[in-house]
Write a protein that holds these residues in place. Structure first.
Motif, mmCIF file in Angstrom:
data_model
loop_
_atom_site.group_PDB
_atom_site.id
_atom_site.type_symbol
_atom_site.label_atom_id
_atom_site.label_comp_id
_atom_site.label_asym_id
_atom_site.label_seq_id
_atom_site.Cartn_x
_atom_site.Cartn_y
_atom_site.Cartn_z
ATOM 1 N N UNK A 286 44.214 17.410 39.137
ATOM 2 C CA UNK A 286 44.240 17.931 40.504
ATOM 3 C C UNK A 286 42.940 17.601 41.208
ATOM 4 N N UNK A 287 43.049 16.918 42.329
ATOM 5 C CA UNK A 287 41.893 16.555 43.134
ATOM 6 C C UNK A 287 41.649 17.673 44.149
ATOM 7 N N UNK B 283 39.358 23.072 53.020
ATOM 8 C CA UNK B 283 39.588 22.580 51.661
ATOM 9 C C UNK B 283 40.887 21.787 51.595
ATOM 10 N N UNK B 284 40.968 20.960 50.562
ATOM 11 C CA UNK B 284 42.207 20.247 50.261
ATOM 12 C C UNK B 284 42.378 20.226 48.752
ATOM 13 N N UNK B 285 43.626 20.196 48.331
ATOM 14 C CA UNK B 285 43.958 20.138 46.911
ATOM 15 C C UNK B 285 45.274 19.380 46.788
ATOM 16 N N UNK C 69 41.288 24.240 40.026
ATOM 17 C CA UNK C 69 40.899 23.663 41.314
ATOM 18 C C UNK C 69 40.795 24.761 42.371
ATOM 19 N N UNK C 70 41.764 25.661 42.391
ATOM 20 C CA UNK C 70 41.749 26.761 43.356
ATOM 21 C C UNK C 70 40.539 27.673 43.133
ATOM 22 N N UNK C 71 40.217 27.943 41.880
ATOM 23 C CA UNK C 71 39.063 28.793 41.563
ATOM 24 C C UNK C 71 37.762 28.146 42.024
ATOM 25 N N UNK C 72 37.631 26.854 41.854
ATOM 26 C CA UNK C 72 36.423 26.150 42.285
ATOM 27 C C UNK C 72 36.312 26.134 43.804
ATOM 28 N N UNK D 229 41.880 19.533 35.394
ATOM 29 C CA UNK D 229 43.186 19.488 34.729
ATOM 30 C C UNK D 229 44.249 20.380 35.349
ATOM 31 N N UNK D 230 43.858 21.545 35.880
ATOM 32 C CA UNK D 230 44.878 22.479 36.372
ATOM 33 C C UNK D 230 44.669 22.831 37.842
#
Length: 68
Positions: free
Chosen positions: A19-20, A10-12, A42-45, A37-38
């Motif tokens: 946040x991509x 993964x990348x963020x 993003x981390x949860x997804x 937006x947050x």
């Protein structure tokens, strides 16, 4: 340590719109991603997609793609 049969990378990172985030499989093919937006969303997804990759495949015999 357990053997992970379906590794997910993964990348963020931040962008102007939010946040991509993106997940890829072991062959570097994109699994999922987007801009939210947050950072926490993003981390949860990402976590959701990693869990989905490890879940056994299920037959969805009640779901049909055929038009009625």
């Amino acid at each position: 340590m357990s053997d992970v049969s379906n590794p997910v990378r993964f990348s963020i990172h931040p962008q102007a719109e939010g946040w991509c985030w993106q997940t890829t499989d072991a062959d570097d093919r994109r699994r999922a991603g987007g801009i939210v937006r947050s950072k926490s969303l993003a981390a949860a997804l990402i976590i959701r997609d990693i869990c989905a990759a490890q879940a056994p495949a299920r037959e969805h015999h009640l779901i049909s793609a055929e038009a009625a």
